[in-house]
Design a protein around this motif. Structure first.
Motif, short mmCIF file in Angstrom:
data_model
loop_
_atom_site.label_atom_id
_atom_site.label_comp_id
_atom_site.label_asym_id
_atom_site.label_seq_id
_atom_site.Cartn_x
_atom_site.Cartn_y
_atom_site.Cartn_z
N CYS A 151 37.17 -0.26 -3.15
CA CYS A 151 38.11 -0.72 -4.16
C CYS A 151 38.80 0.45 -4.86
CB CYS A 151 37.39 -1.59 -5.18
SG CYS A 151 38.50 -2.57 -6.21
N ASN A 171 31.22 -0.42 -1.76
CA ASN A 171 32.09 -1.31 -2.51
C ASN A 171 32.90 -0.56 -3.57
OD1 ASN A 171 31.33 -3.47 -0.98
ND2 ASN A 171 29.83 -4.24 -2.43
N GLY A 174 37.10 -6.37 -7.14
CA GLY A 174 36.07 -5.88 -6.22
C GLY A 174 34.78 -6.61 -6.54
N PHE A 212 35.41 -5.17 -11.20
CA PHE A 212 34.33 -5.61 -10.33
C PHE A 212 33.64 -6.86 -10.85
CE2 PHE A 212 34.66 -1.09 -9.25
CZ PHE A 212 34.71 -1.16 -7.88
N ARG A 247 42.84 -4.36 -8.79
CA ARG A 247 42.33 -5.23 -7.73
C ARG A 247 40.94 -5.72 -8.09
NH1 ARG A 247 44.36 -0.79 -5.41
NH2 ARG A 247 42.33 0.19 -5.22
N CYS A 265 40.39 -1.08 -10.45
CA CYS A 265 39.54 -2.19 -9.99
C CYS A 265 38.84 -2.86 -11.16
CB CYS A 265 38.45 -1.69 -9.05
SG CYS A 265 39.05 -1.01 -7.53
#
Length: 115
Positions: free
Chosen positions: A110, A106, A80, A58, A78, A56
């Motif tokens: 993620c 959160n 987040g 963020f 990904r 992730c």
């Protein structure tokens, strides 16, 4: 269970949270939220994500999500979102506890899913 899942934060604002819950950011998009990261920095972060198999990256409310998109492009990481200031939360006596709860959710959302 998320301790060994590599992730990148927008800026290094989560050290106490990470220490308490056994997490460790692999890096940050920017060294200071007041300064735009250079192209060289973004390239280095993208390379680190690839080398570590970053899960992730963020972002934070109020900061440019295109920077997160730039470092995740071409990787399996990904995006987040973390809100260390509680911008999206209602003020009140439970704000701090709500803030920690939402951050935990959160991180888990993620980091918990395999890329």
């Amino acid at each position: 269970p998320l301790a060994n899942r590599p992730f990148i934060v927008f800026h290094d604002a989560y050290q106490y949270f990470e220490k308490r819950f056994g997490l460790a950011a692999a890096g940050s998009v920017t060294l200071s939220p007041d300064q735009q990261p250079s192209a060289k920095r973004l390239t280095a972060v993208r390379k680190k994500i690839g080398e570590l198999g970053g899960v992730c990256v963020f972002a934070e409310p109020g900061f440019q999500s295109n920077l997160v998109n730039a470092v995740t492009e071409g990787t399996n990481a990904r995006p987040g979102t973390l809100d260390p200031e509680g911008i999206t939360l209602q003020p009140g006596p439970e704000l701090y506890f709500d803030l920690l709860g939402v951050m935990a959710k959160n991180f888990a959302a993620c980091l918990g899913s395999a890329p």
